[in-house]
Enzyme design. Sequence first.
Site, PDB file in Angstrom:
ATOM      1  N   PRO A 123      -4.639   0.105  18.660  1.00 47.99           N
ATOM      2  CA  PRO A 123      -4.297  -0.329  17.291  1.00 47.99           C
ATOM      3  C   PRO A 123      -4.425   0.747  16.216  1.00 47.99           C
ATOM      4  O   PRO A 123      -4.073   0.501  15.059  1.00 47.99           O
ATOM      5  CB  PRO A 123      -5.278  -1.476  17.025  1.00 47.99           C
ATOM      6  CG  PRO A 123      -6.363  -1.324  18.021  1.00 47.99           C
ATOM      7  CD  PRO A 123      -5.809  -0.611  19.194  1.00 47.99           C
ATOM      8  N   TYR A 125      -9.359   5.224   7.532  1.00 47.42           N
ATOM      9  CA  TYR A 125      -9.595   5.557   8.944  1.00 47.42           C
ATOM     10  C   TYR A 125     -10.622   6.681   8.966  1.00 47.42           C
ATOM     11  O   TYR A 125     -10.354   7.759   8.410  1.00 47.42           O
ATOM     12  CB  TYR A 125      -8.319   6.065   9.610  1.00 47.42           C
ATOM     13  CG  TYR A 125      -7.196   5.040   9.749  1.00 47.42           C
ATOM     14  CD1 TYR A 125      -7.035   4.330  10.929  1.00 47.42           C
ATOM     15  CD2 TYR A 125      -6.277   4.818   8.709  1.00 47.42           C
ATOM     16  CE1 TYR A 125      -5.988   3.411  11.074  1.00 47.42           C
ATOM     17  CE2 TYR A 125      -5.243   3.898   8.857  1.00 47.42           C
ATOM     18  CZ  TYR A 125      -5.107   3.201  10.044  1.00 47.42           C
ATOM     19  OH  TYR A 125      -4.081   2.298  10.192  1.00 47.42           O
ATOM     20  N   HIS A 156       0.846  -1.197   0.000  1.00 42.97           N
ATOM     21  CA  HIS A 156       0.000   0.000   0.000  1.00 42.97           C
ATOM     22  C   HIS A 156       0.885   1.251   0.000  1.00 42.97           C
ATOM     23  O   HIS A 156       1.714   1.409   0.882  1.00 42.97           O
ATOM     24  CB  HIS A 156      -0.899   0.013   1.240  1.00 42.97           C
ATOM     25  CG  HIS A 156      -2.072  -0.915   1.130  1.00 42.97           C
ATOM     26  ND1 HIS A 156      -3.249  -0.713   1.800  1.00 42.97           N
ATOM     27  CD2 HIS A 156      -2.246  -2.037   0.395  1.00 42.97           C
ATOM     28  CE1 HIS A 156      -4.107  -1.681   1.484  1.00 42.97           C
ATOM     29  NE2 HIS A 156      -3.516  -2.502   0.649  1.00 42.97           N
ATOM     30  N   TYR A 198       3.910   6.478  10.389  1.00 44.94           N
ATOM     31  CA  TYR A 198       3.094   5.352   9.930  1.00 44.94           C
ATOM     32  C   TYR A 198       3.954   4.295   9.232  1.00 44.94           C
ATOM     33  O   TYR A 198       3.753   3.097   9.426  1.00 44.94           O
ATOM     34  CB  TYR A 198       1.975   5.852   9.005  1.00 44.94           C
ATOM     35  CG  TYR A 198       0.875   4.832   8.809  1.00 44.94           C
ATOM     36  CD1 TYR A 198      -0.171   4.715   9.731  1.00 44.94           C
ATOM     37  CD2 TYR A 198       0.870   3.969   7.716  1.00 44.94           C
ATOM     38  CE1 TYR A 198      -1.178   3.767   9.572  1.00 44.94           C
ATOM     39  CE2 TYR A 198      -0.127   3.021   7.540  1.00 44.94           C
ATOM     40  CZ  TYR A 198      -1.156   2.930   8.476  1.00 44.94           C
ATOM     41  OH  TYR A 198      -2.144   1.986   8.303  1.00 44.94           O
ATOM     42  N   LYS A 227       0.732  -0.229  15.141  1.00 43.16           N
ATOM     43  CA  LYS A 227       2.127  -0.305  15.606  1.00 43.16           C
ATOM     44  C   LYS A 227       2.469  -1.514  16.469  1.00 43.16           C
ATOM     45  O   LYS A 227       3.652  -1.834  16.646  1.00 43.16           O
ATOM     46  CB  LYS A 227       2.480   0.976  16.402  1.00 43.16           C
ATOM     47  CG  LYS A 227       2.601   2.208  15.544  1.00 43.16           C
ATOM     48  CD  LYS A 227       3.897   2.202  14.742  1.00 43.16           C
ATOM     49  CE  LYS A 227       3.835   3.095  13.543  1.00 43.16           C
ATOM     50  NZ  LYS A 227       3.775   2.428  12.246  1.00 43.16           N
TER      51      LYS A 227
HETATM   52  P1  RFL Z   1       0.956 -12.002  21.613  1.00 41.50           P
HETATM   53  O1  RFL Z   1       0.557 -12.081  20.193  1.00 41.50           O
HETATM   54  O2  RFL Z   1      -0.072 -11.602  22.612  1.00 41.50           O
HETATM   55  O3  RFL Z   1       1.554 -13.442  22.017  1.00 41.50           O
HETATM   56  C1  RFL Z   1       1.836 -13.770  23.352  1.00 41.50           C
HETATM   57  C2  RFL Z   1       1.774 -15.276  23.493  1.00 41.50           C
HETATM   58  O4  RFL Z   1       2.107 -15.641  24.831  1.00 41.50           O
HETATM   59  C3  RFL Z   1       1.175 -16.610  25.307  1.00 41.50           C
HETATM   60  N1  RFL Z   1       1.136 -16.569  26.786  1.00 41.50           N
HETATM   61  C4  RFL Z   1       1.806 -17.447  27.557  1.00 41.50           C
HETATM   62  N2  RFL Z   1       2.609 -18.470  27.238  1.00 41.50           N
HETATM   63  C5  RFL Z   1       3.141 -19.179  28.271  1.00 41.50           C
HETATM   64  N3  RFL Z   1       2.884 -18.929  29.572  1.00 41.50           N
HETATM   65  C6  RFL Z   1       2.084 -17.909  29.936  1.00 41.50           C
HETATM   66  N4  RFL Z   1       1.852 -17.658  31.219  1.00 41.50           N
HETATM   67  C7  RFL Z   1       1.509 -17.109  28.897  1.00 41.50           C
HETATM   68  N5  RFL Z   1       0.673 -16.033  28.879  1.00 41.50           N
HETATM   69  C8  RFL Z   1       0.470 -15.727  27.592  1.00 41.50           C
HETATM   70  C9  RFL Z   1      -0.123 -16.228  24.642  1.00 41.50           C
HETATM   71  O5  RFL Z   1      -1.032 -17.328  24.605  1.00 41.50           O
HETATM   72  C10 RFL Z   1       0.365 -15.820  23.249  1.00 41.50           C
HETATM   73  O6  RFL Z   1       0.412 -16.908  22.365  1.00 41.50           O
HETATM   74  O7  RFL Z   1       2.196 -11.039  21.828  1.00 41.50           O
HETATM   75  P2  RFL Z   1       3.435 -10.689  20.855  1.00 41.50           P
HETATM   76  O8  RFL Z   1       4.035 -11.957  20.311  1.00 41.50           O
HETATM   77  O9  RFL Z   1       4.268  -9.723  21.578  1.00 41.50           O
HETATM   78  O10 RFL Z   1       2.745  -9.980  19.561  1.00 41.50           O
HETATM   79  C11 RFL Z   1       2.129  -8.718  19.704  1.00 41.50           C
HETATM   80  C12 RFL Z   1       0.984  -8.570  18.681  1.00 41.50           C
HETATM   81  O11 RFL Z   1       0.149  -9.708  18.783  1.00 41.50           O
HETATM   82  C13 RFL Z   1       0.175  -7.285  18.887  1.00 41.50           C
HETATM   83  O12 RFL Z   1       1.013  -6.217  19.210  1.00 41.50           O
HETATM   84  C14 RFL Z   1      -0.651  -6.885  17.641  1.00 41.50           C
HETATM   85  O13 RFL Z   1      -1.659  -7.830  17.374  1.00 41.50           O
HETATM   86  C15 RFL Z   1      -1.286  -5.501  17.817  1.00 41.50           C
HETATM   87  N6  RFL Z   1      -2.128  -5.088  16.683  1.00 41.50           N
HETATM   88  C16 RFL Z   1      -1.561  -4.528  15.553  1.00 41.50           C
HETATM   89  N7  RFL Z   1      -0.223  -4.412  15.458  1.00 41.50           N
HETATM   90  C17 RFL Z   1       0.340  -3.930  14.302  1.00 41.50           C
HETATM   91  O14 RFL Z   1       1.563  -3.811  14.241  1.00 41.50           O
HETATM   92  N8  RFL Z   1      -0.403  -3.567  13.195  1.00 41.50           N
HETATM   93  C18 RFL Z   1      -1.760  -3.662  13.219  1.00 41.50           C
HETATM   94  O15 RFL Z   1      -2.397  -3.390  12.193  1.00 41.50           O
HETATM   95  C19 RFL Z   1      -2.400  -4.128  14.435  1.00 41.50           C
HETATM   96  N9  RFL Z   1      -3.734  -4.248  14.502  1.00 41.50           N
HETATM   97  C20 RFL Z   1      -3.513  -5.205  16.751  1.00 41.50           C
HETATM   98  C21 RFL Z   1      -4.298  -4.770  15.630  1.00 41.50           C
HETATM   99  C22 RFL Z   1      -4.145  -5.741  17.882  1.00 41.50           C
HETATM  100  C23 RFL Z   1      -5.519  -5.830  17.919  1.00 41.50           C
HETATM  101  N10 RFL Z   1      -6.117  -6.374  19.074  1.00 41.50           N
HETATM  102  C24 RFL Z   1      -6.890  -7.552  19.059  1.00 41.50           C
HETATM  103  C25 RFL Z   1      -5.701  -5.870  20.357  1.00 41.50           C
HETATM  104  C26 RFL Z   1      -5.669  -4.849  15.663  1.00 41.50           C
HETATM  105  C27 RFL Z   1      -6.298  -5.357  16.818  1.00 41.50           C
HETATM  106  C28 RFL Z   1      -7.798  -5.393  16.834  1.00 41.50           C
HETATM  107  C1  PHB Z   2      -6.108  -4.478  10.304  1.00 37.74           C
HETATM  108  O1  PHB Z   2      -6.121  -4.665   9.066  1.00 37.74           O
HETATM  109  O2  PHB Z   2      -6.487  -5.351  11.109  1.00 37.74           O
HETATM  110  C2  PHB Z   2      -5.624  -3.177  10.835  1.00 37.74           C
HETATM  111  C3  PHB Z   2      -5.110  -2.239   9.955  1.00 37.74           C
HETATM  112  C4  PHB Z   2      -4.667  -1.008  10.447  1.00 37.74           C
HETATM  113  C5  PHB Z   2      -4.775  -0.737  11.808  1.00 37.74           C
HETATM  114  C6  PHB Z   2      -5.286  -1.690  12.676  1.00 37.74           C
HETATM  115  C7  PHB Z   2      -5.719  -2.919  12.198  1.00 37.74           C
HETATM  116  O3  PHB Z   2      -4.375   0.482  12.273  1.00 37.74           O
END
Ligand code: RFL
Ligand code: PHB
Length: 393
Positions: free
Chosen positions: A296, A204, A76, A388, A300
């Site tokens: 989110p 957005y 993108h 971004y 980031k």
């Molecule tokens: P995770 O993915 O939470 O993984 C952590 C893992 O640890 C396990 N765990 C344990 N394991 C052993 N013993 C324990 N006691 C434990 N407790 C927990 C868990 O089961 C899990 O498997 O952390 P990690 O690896 O640091 O990754 C971080 C990302 O997942 C997170 O930052 C992103 O999803 C955030 N996020 C976004 N980030 C972006 O860079 N770009 C995006 O577009 C973006 N969109 C989003 C998002 C997060 C969202 N939500 C659901 C909060 C959109 C959404 C809606």
């Molecule tokens: C997504 O595609 O899930 C998404 C994209 C951009 C964001 C957050 C989530 O800022």
Amino acid sequence: MKLTLKTDVAIIGSGPSGLLLSRLLKLKGISSVIVERQSITHVLSRIRAGVLEQGSVNMMRRAEVGTRVSSEGLRHDGFQITYGDRELRIDLQKLMGKGVTVYGQTEVTKDLYHAVISDNTQIIENAGDDTAITLSSDHVKVTGVSPECAFDIEAKFVAGCDGYRGISRQAIPVDIRQEFERIYPFGWLGVLSETKPADHEIIYSSHENGFAMCSMRNANLSRYYVQCPTNDRTDDWSDERFWATLKERLPSQIAQSLEIGPSIEKSIAPLRSFVCEPLSHQRIFIAGDAGHIVPPTGAKGLNLAFSDIFYLSNALVQYFSKNDESELTGYSDRALARIWKAERFSWWMTSLLHKFDEEDRFAEKMRRAEFQFLCESPDFQRALAENYVGLPY
Ligand code: RFL
Ligand code: PHB
């Protein structure tokens, strides 16, 4: 049965942070064992992030899992911000000379997981809640139970990659651990649907009734979000209510051509900013969501997790190849410097685009003026674009 293991690095958590770290270490001949609380099937099915900075794509290439993101990731060059019916395109390519890649976190995790399995790295899944970390001066122990066995892992270091609700952060004593937090008075309802995306770029949208967002996974898979009250449950949101809310918050010309269809996944996530300082203590190093959370809105979270792993994997390689601890000592400060800048950006994007409960009329005027200024100022647009696409590391 008791499983007794000796490894270089014990990794808690098999999300993107833990898997990427394990893979990068393995490519440098450093062994790890991963402990995961959930089943791997559960980990691989979580739907979360969508936008990867170029730095994150580069990290996947460095981990030798870059093939699919390069061929299937959607490049993108810009994205839209809308305010009521007004639309502003942020031209990332023109402003920064680079764009971002839309590639679901589910796919990132899948690619990394398959690589880690091919490395023959042991993953202990379904580990119970009583996993314990014991730090000593020259080694660490991670002990616990899974349905198959009790485990006892001895390692040189432990990497806490277990997300916001994990246990690792608690291994940093309370008298030296500081936590900074802001909880936003709203959440995001996320919906996945097998429909044509609203646009070829992410949108957005700020609206007087709240935020909405249109993203995608591929040409026939859309990802949408709408701002909702924190206490709402997905049962409160029928598909009809969701589509009506989304349409109301988008500019009318986008709403009119929106393809609607049944949702195939629906979830609600609270919005929070959080940072733990420091990110290390003795032989434990915290990375990813375990150490910090961003709302989110700035896309980031996953990208920050990957920059943490860049610093941490380099530091561990330095230690194991040259017996040099200096990068490990500097890990927390180096990672936090980038984290705080992403925290600022994510907080700012959230404030610009959401409606806050009980805000006064002045707040809405400020958002409107900020959007107006953004439309008129290439410098302001450039600052947004710079953040971004991702700050350097
Ligand atoms: P995770 O993915 O939470 O993984 C952590 C893992 O640890 C396990 N765990 C344990 N394991 C052993 N013993 C324990 N006691 C434990 N407790 C927990 C868990 O089961 C899990 O498997 O952390 P990690 O690896 O640091 O990754 C971080 C990302 O997942 C997170 O930052 C992103 O999803 C955030 N996020 C976004 N980030 C972006 O860079 N770009 C995006 O577009 C973006 N969109 C989003 C998002 C997060 C969202 N939500 C659901 C909060 C959109 C959404 C809606
Ligand atoms: C997504 O595609 O899930 C998404 C994209 C951009 C964001 C957050 C989530 O800022």
